[in-house]
Design an enzyme around this catalytic site. Sequence first.
Site, PDB file in Angstrom:
ATOM      1  N   HIS A  46     -12.376  -0.986   0.383  1.00 30.16           N
ATOM      2  CA  HIS A  46     -13.633  -1.276  -0.266  1.00 30.16           C
ATOM      3  C   HIS A  46     -13.434  -2.100  -1.531  1.00 30.16           C
ATOM      4  O   HIS A  46     -14.185  -3.036  -1.815  1.00 30.16           O
ATOM      5  CB  HIS A  46     -14.347   0.018  -0.599  1.00 30.16           C
ATOM      6  CG  HIS A  46     -15.610  -0.236  -1.297  1.00 30.16           C
ATOM      7  ND1 HIS A  46     -16.692  -0.746  -0.638  1.00 30.16           N
ATOM      8  CD2 HIS A  46     -15.936  -0.168  -2.604  1.00 30.16           C
ATOM      9  CE1 HIS A  46     -17.648  -0.940  -1.502  1.00 30.16           C
ATOM     10  NE2 HIS A  46     -17.219  -0.611  -2.696  1.00 30.16           N
ATOM     11  N   GLU A  68     -13.780  -2.262   6.894  1.00 27.54           N
ATOM     12  CA  GLU A  68     -14.321  -1.108   6.205  1.00 27.54           C
ATOM     13  C   GLU A  68     -15.257  -0.311   7.124  1.00 27.54           C
ATOM     14  O   GLU A  68     -15.297   0.916   7.065  1.00 27.54           O
ATOM     15  CB  GLU A  68     -15.064  -1.583   4.969  1.00 27.54           C
ATOM     16  CG  GLU A  68     -15.349  -0.470   3.982  1.00 27.54           C
ATOM     17  CD  GLU A  68     -16.255  -0.947   2.866  1.00 27.54           C
ATOM     18  OE1 GLU A  68     -16.424  -2.158   2.712  1.00 27.54           O
ATOM     19  OE2 GLU A  68     -16.818  -0.089   2.188  1.00 27.54           O
ATOM     20  N   ASN A 394      18.686  -7.195   9.100  1.00 28.34           N
ATOM     21  CA  ASN A 394      19.992  -7.187   9.747  1.00 28.34           C
ATOM     22  C   ASN A 394      20.321  -5.817  10.285  1.00 28.34           C
ATOM     23  O   ASN A 394      20.837  -5.679  11.394  1.00 28.34           O
ATOM     24  CB  ASN A 394      21.077  -7.603   8.753  1.00 28.34           C
ATOM     25  CG  ASN A 394      21.322  -9.095   8.810  1.00 28.34           C
ATOM     26  OD1 ASN A 394      20.901  -9.741   9.763  1.00 28.34           O
ATOM     27  ND2 ASN A 394      21.973  -9.630   7.800  1.00 28.34           N
TER      28      ASN A 394
END
Lengths: 660, 163
Positions: A46, A68, A394
């Site tokens: 919001h 929302e 990695n």
Amino acid sequence: MDNRQYLQMFFDESSEYLQLLNENVLLLEGDPENEEVINAVFRAAHSVKGMSATMGFTKLTDLTHKVENILSKVRNKELHINEEIINLLFAGLDHIKQLIEDIKNNGEEVSDVRDYLNQLDDFLNRDQNSGQASVREVTAQEYDFTSYLSLSEEEQQEIAQKIKEQDAIYNIEVVLDESCLLKNVRGYMILKKAQELGYLAKSYPTLKEIEDEDFGLSIYFILVSSMFTEDMEEILKDIVDVKEVILEPSELTIFPAVKEEEAREDKQKSPKSLANIQVAPTVRVDINKLDLLMNMVGELLINKTRLEGLKISSEIYQDIIQQLDRVTMELHHIVMQIRMVPIGGIFNRFPRMVRDLSKELTKEIELVVEGADTELDRSIIDELGDPLMHLIRNAIDHGIEHPAEREKKGKSSKGTILLNAYQKGSEIIIEVEDDGAGIDPDFITRKALKKGLVTTEEVENMDDKEKLYLIFHPGFSTSEEVTDLSGRGVGMDVVKRVVESLDGQVFIESEQDLGTRFIISLPLTLAITQALMVKIDQEIFAIPLGAISETLMINPNDIRQVRGQDVIVLRDTTIPIVEGSCKLNLNVEYGKYTEREEISVVIITSGERQVGLIVDELLNQQEIVIKSLGNYLVNTKNISGATIVGDGDVALILDVRNIA
Amino acid sequence: MEAVLEMEKDYQPGSKKQIVIFQLGTEEYAVDITHSREIIKPTKITKVPNTPDYVRGVINLRGQIVPVIDLRKRFNITVGKADKKKERIITIESRDTLVGLVVDSVNEVFWLNLTELEPAPEIEGGIKQEFIQGVGKKDDRLLILIDMERLLFADREAESEIM
């Protein structure tokens, strides 16, 4: 309106909220019923919406608004968290991030998010049928005024205290427009206005709930006022985004009570409600200002050292110097503290990454983060994100094996990556550890040979440890099949370069089938450090104390020879010794030290290597302010910077890493 | 790119440029005054090891570390003996970096008419042509205008590319 000055604030805050969203959605995935987390996600989404709307970014507003909507349904238990929702949310966050990046780079929202918006709409529509019944129920309820605002005995008494002869009591409902973006602000304005109109006895939602935007489109309140209904209606309607005002006299009949403290209570009332919206007392400061402040403290320190050098034998002078010493130390400490931020700021972006990558690679990986509250200088933290990301990628890509393979090795199918940070003396240590396959030194050397990075003879003289460090060689990339994640040529050498540019070091520990640990050590701060001052060929040089393990005075008889190299034996360890003047290519005759009676040696430690540096004279230990040699001399061998010593002279700082 | 634009701007007819004229050996050289920050008397220079011989070292200029280049050595100028008393350091700012140039003496500041600026001839044994922005005239004196950015960074970049 010129928004530019607010843009930076927008970027800072939106990235913080995005981070928060990512973290919490991740939490939600593991704990779908946690209402606290749902609320946190909702509030953050919001806030982003509100900020975007204020800044006038329509796509972003639209997008966050839709996201929302989903969240609001989750919160109202109309939707239940499942993998689809989580994926939708994550995708939404990525789109929001992309749009913000667009604004940062191009000044406008370039990316097309329509596909995603359609996807969201589809999802919501699909869900509509199942959720409809409950929605209707809510609508029906909304118009039942008294169910929201029934007054307790005490509240009625309160009204009796306030009410005056000509006052009447009203039930008021204010309906906000559906397109209203800043509901909390509007709601707040409505209640504030109502307080001006008369005595606001009770409201649903309450002021607190409005601030949290925990309400629908209607605000109900009971107002005690002497104004005409038409006037009140007009005033309330004048507030932006108000669609409708329904005003009717209340059925309540309360007669004025005898009151004396009215005025005082009124005064108390308004500051109380204002106090609720106060923000936390912090300030955002431009990092450049902090740099400047640090520079000034550096200057002060240099001048303090110069003053100390005067050696005036007066009591007052001694007193002042002591005071000055204390104040500058404190000041330095505080400035450093201000610049320190918890490393968690960058750690936090990794859980999401680990989740996405492990899904993609069908590996099971758990990321354990420890020491996220360890603090480091801001300028260092900013640089660390990419190297750490690379190390973790990695570990996911090359380190952790597939579940089946892990089980074959007798390990649990779920791999663990540990990201750990802690302080050790004046250094910060960051470790990236996995319990994967480990690095095979022979594989590394074969690769390096194939790429022509080393020769066969060089390899023969290397131990396993040295072979491992070949992965830091520029142009080294071990990935057999080039994946999207790592192995894009920009490999470990970048990690090493960044860390070294921050005056730090990287080490590897790896055990076949047990795992790999990368250790990054960094100085606490870059600007000021303790150093040992030494003299080499009449010039003063500074050696950062962090690199020195000890200093010795040796006798020429202590020197042994190993393969033509002068060494000393210190507590059963053989340490090669080198001449400082030789390392610096100074124009003097080398090897003269053997003629001296006593030789000053500084034992320098760099990782696991130790070297004895022969200097002409050991001077004092002092705090130095590290200054760069500037662009023009940036790559000078064995010199990492300069500092200004007591009398205003320049002393160079030895780059001991390369000497050792 | 920027340099080209600057040149074009500079070469507008009738435009003038203020330059600092200084002595190196028997010749007079000049730099654009917009590049120069200040002229200071020689102070203590700290030698920096592992640098080319024309880098004299670094100085402390009000708390800032400034590298100092010996222009005589840089241009291989051996003729004429410098009077130590007249020696000066001109500080130059280029690419956000402050660099000091040691010159034999600073002669004057002069408004140079840019239309009179001629392309550099190849000077035998002296400064490389690529570092010369042009040659100007004041009465019958020849002024060699140095391209500071090239001088400071051109060969450095070449070096680092090889490395």
